[in-house]
Design an enzyme around this catalytic site. Structure first.
Site, PDB file in Angstrom:
ATOM      1  N   SER A  20       0.859  -1.189   0.000  1.00 46.97           N
ATOM      2  CA  SER A  20       0.000   0.000   0.000  1.00 46.97           C
ATOM      3  C   SER A  20       0.891   1.234   0.000  1.00 46.97           C
ATOM      4  CB  SER A  20      -0.953  -0.047   1.202  1.00 46.97           C
ATOM      5  OG  SER A  20      -1.841   1.053   1.180  1.00 46.97           O
ATOM      6  N   HIS A  47      -2.844  -0.894  -3.217  1.00 45.83           N
ATOM      7  CA  HIS A  47      -4.013  -0.037  -2.983  1.00 45.83           C
ATOM      8  C   HIS A  47      -3.935   1.237  -3.809  1.00 45.83           C
ATOM      9  CE1 HIS A  47      -4.521  -1.945   1.287  1.00 45.83           C
ATOM     10  NE2 HIS A  47      -4.992  -2.724   0.321  1.00 45.83           N
ATOM     11  N   ASP A 140      -4.488  -4.749   6.007  1.00 38.90           N
ATOM     12  CA  ASP A 140      -4.875  -5.596   4.890  1.00 38.90           C
ATOM     13  C   ASP A 140      -3.684  -6.464   4.486  1.00 38.90           C
ATOM     14  OD1 ASP A 140      -6.382  -6.657   2.824  1.00 38.90           O
ATOM     15  OD2 ASP A 140      -5.924  -5.017   1.432  1.00 38.90           O
TER      16      ASP A 140
END
EC number: 3.1.1.61
Length: 203
Positions: A20, A47, A140
Site C-alpha cells: 500500500s 491499494h 490488509d
C-alpha cells in the site's frame, strides 16, 4: 541465508504480493534487474484510489523485460508475467487458477483487497504458493498471508524497520511468524531463488 531458511525454499507455482503506502517505490526495488528469462507468475495488489485509472502496468512495463499486464476476469494465471489488480475491483484466483474480478464491498477500506487475493490464492494453490507483504498503512494482507501459511505456502514480509510505512508488515508478523522477514534486496534474492527452482522443475 541460514541452513534452515534454505530448506524452506521449494517449488511454488505463483507469487502473490501485497502493498500500500510506499508500494510503488518498494516494488521498484523488489523487481529491479529481474531477468528477461523470468518464469513465475507474479500477482500484485497495490491499494489505489478507485476513481483513477491505474498506470502501474505501463510504469512497470517500461522497467521489466517480461510481460506486464492488468489482470482480466476469467483469464488464466500464466507464467512469465507480472499482473496488477485493476482499481475498484477485488481480484481473486479461482481453483481453476483463473482470475476473478468482483465489486463486493471493500475489505479493511480497500478494494482491491490484499486479503481477498491472498486467501483465494491460498485456496487455489495450497503449499505451492508464496506470498510477500510489503510496506503499507493498514492491516490488509495480514490475514491473507496467515491463510497462505496455514495452507502450507511460503510467507515473507518486508522488514518493518526498512518499510516506508511499517503497519502492514508488522500486522502480518503479529498474526503469525513468517518464513522470512527481510529487507527488499533479500526478498528480491528470494524471488530469484524461487524462480530458479520453478524453472528447474518445469515440465
Amino acid at each position: 541465508m541460514k541452513q534452515d531458511e534454505r530448506s524452506r525454499i521449494r517449488r511454488v507455482d505463483a507469487v502473490v504480493i501485497g502493498t500500500s503506502a510506499g508500494g510503488v517505490d518498494a516494488l521498484g526495488l523488489l523487481f529491479a534487474e529481474l531477468p528477461a528469462q523470468w518464469h513465475l507468475p507474479l500477482v500484485v495488489v497495490l491499494h489505489l484510489p478507485e476513481e483513477h485509472e491505474s498506470r502501474l502496468p505501463e510504469i512497470f512495463r517500461q522497467r521489466l523485460p517480461f510481460a506486464v499486464r492488468e489482470a482480466q476476469d476469467k483469464a488464466p494465471v500464466a507464467p512469465a508475467c507480472l499482473y496488477f489488480a485493476p482499481p475498484g475491483y477485488h481480484l481473486s484466483i479461482e481453483r481453476s487458477r483463473c482470475f476473478s474480478l468482483s465489486c463486493e464491498p471493500p475489505v479493511l477500506f480497500s478494494r482491491p483487497s490484499i486479503d481477498v487475493l491472498m486467501s483465494s490464492a491460498a485456496d487455489a494453490y495450497g503449499p505451492s504458493l508464496a506470498g510477500l507483504l510489503l510496506t503499507g498503512a493498514n492491516e490488509d494482507g495480514a490475514q491473507g498471508l496467515h491463510d497462505i501459511h496455514r495452507a502450507g505456502g511460503l510467507s515473507a514480509v518486508q522488514d518493518p524497520a526498512e518499510a516506508q510505512v511499517p503497519t502492514m508488515p508488522q500486522a502480518a508478523i503479529d498474526r503469525h511468524t513468517p518464513d522470512f522477514v527481510r529487507p527488499l534486496r533479500e526478498l528480491r534474492a528470494l524471488l530469484l531463488q524461487l524462480d530458479a527452482v520453478y524453472r528447474h522443475h518445469a515440465p
